[in-house]
Scaffold this active site. Structure first.
Site, PDB file in Angstrom:
ATOM      1  N   HIS A 183       7.323   5.218   7.246  1.00  0.00           N
ATOM      2  CA  HIS A 183       6.110   5.356   6.942  1.00  0.00           C
ATOM      3  C   HIS A 183       5.614   6.771   7.178  1.00  0.00           C
ATOM      4  CE1 HIS A 183       6.236   1.093   6.069  1.00  0.00           C
ATOM      5  NE2 HIS A 183       5.090   1.226   5.380  1.00  0.00           N
ATOM      6  N   GLU A 220       7.292   3.447  -6.855  1.00  0.00           N
ATOM      7  CA  GLU A 220       7.020   4.869  -6.949  1.00  0.00           C
ATOM      8  C   GLU A 220       7.405   5.565  -8.103  1.00  0.00           C
ATOM      9  OE1 GLU A 220       7.938   3.139  -4.247  1.00  0.00           O
ATOM     10  OE2 GLU A 220       6.339   2.996  -3.193  1.00  0.00           O
TER      11      GLU A 220
END
Length: 325
Positions: free
Chosen positions: A129, A60
């Site tokens: 998540h 990321e």
């Protein structure tokens, strides 16, 4: 107009903007040939080419750094963070770099980045998540945070975000992706950023919320209407910066308000909404400001999700309490 899910509306928006502007680039983990973990980018690489829609390594921080550099060179990157729970790995790029660039460069450079990411509970994802982390970004001036609650808004807001010259974090609630359909125009249209929507007109009490909780609030309003309790629903849509004018107008109209968020009480943006109401409209209130949220604990494992997340029953209980105060 066709009936579409939110995920279909998002794909439409991405497809339109790729076709309209050659500087729009989409990249992230598995967004290319696979079309993303939720298939939001399905078919886009085949249609627009591997140089416009492409996969990145599972990093990321690298995705954020690439977006930052591309934007400075005149592109309009639309990176995907596969789940917003992984925002910590890209936090410096978003808050330390993207949010500060216009100020740092004296307004001489644009940074048109739209960071897409799914988030939210109710679908029993693995740990890390589903977390509602929008408050982390919303507390950082210099970057917008947009959270649609329906397919029509999702398409129009995403087009507006991609065309905007400042960075936007665009969060898509996973439970809303395929849970219902509504009419969505085929062509391009925009929904304004920084503007809340009155999802339902009412006169007795205001519910201010965003994301999946809008759907829960509508259930409550439908039920209470049968008892002649008129609930107005304000969908924030852009949670940073807040549309304070719409919030205050609604509160002054009804005199009662409940602020609802899926995030933990100390997280999200509910506290900021309540603070604005307290400062600007306290003399219009006929009851305390009600709040509904998840408890202040770490997000639970999927098996406990349904017991932990706020729902229509929680909203109804708080609305009745404030209405009857």
């Amino acid at each position: 107009m066709a009936q579409k899910t939110m995920i279909q509306a998002i794909t439409d928006a991405l497809d339109l903007e790729l076709g309209k502007d050659e500087n729009v680039l989409i990249f992230g983990e598995d967004v290319g040939n696979n079309g993303g973990v939720f298939r939001a980018t399905e078919g886009l690489q085949e249609k627009h080419g591997k140089e416009r829609v492409f996969d990145t390594p599972l990093a990321e921080s690298g995705i954020g750094g690439l977006a930052f550099g591309l934007a400075l060179e005149g592109f309009r990157p639309v990176p995907e963070i596969q789940f917003f729970g992984f925002v910590f790995e890209v936090f410096d790029e978003i808050v330390g770099q993207m949010a500060r660039t216009r100020y740092r460069m004296g307004g001489t450079r644009n940074l048109p980045i739209t960071i897409r990411a799914p988030f939210g509970g109710g679908v029993h994802t693995p740990e890390m998540h589903a977390d509602n982390l929008e408050g982390l970004i919303a507390q950082s001036p210099g970057i917008r945070v947009v959270i649609p609650s329906n397919p029509y808004d999702a398409k129009g807001l995403l087009i507006s975000a991609i065309r905007d010259n400042d960075p936007v974090v665009f969060l898509e609630h996973m439970k809303l992706y395929r849970s219902f359909r509504e009419e969505v125009p085929e062509g391009e249209y925009t929904v304004p950023l920084d503007k809340a929507a009155i999802t339902r007109e009412g006169s007795d009490i205001t519910v201010i919320t965003y994301g999946a909780m809008v759907r829960e609030a509508i259930k409550v309003a439908d039920k209470l209407e049968k008892e002649n309790i008129s609930v107005e629903i304000v969908d924030l849509r852009t949670v940073a910066p807040l549309d304070v004018e719409t919030i205050i107008d609604s509160v002054e109209k009804t005199g009662r308000v409940v602020v609802v968020q899926e995030a933990q009480k100390q997280a999200g943006v509910g506290a900021q909404v309540a603070s604005e109401i307290s400062e600007r409209a306290i003399l219009s209130l006929e009851a305390p400001i009600g709040r509904v949220s998840a408890p202040d604990t770490v997000y639970p494992f999927g098996q406990a999700e349904n017991s932990w997340l706020p729902n229509a029953n929680d909203i109804e209980e708080k609305v009745r309490e404030i209405y009857e105060f």
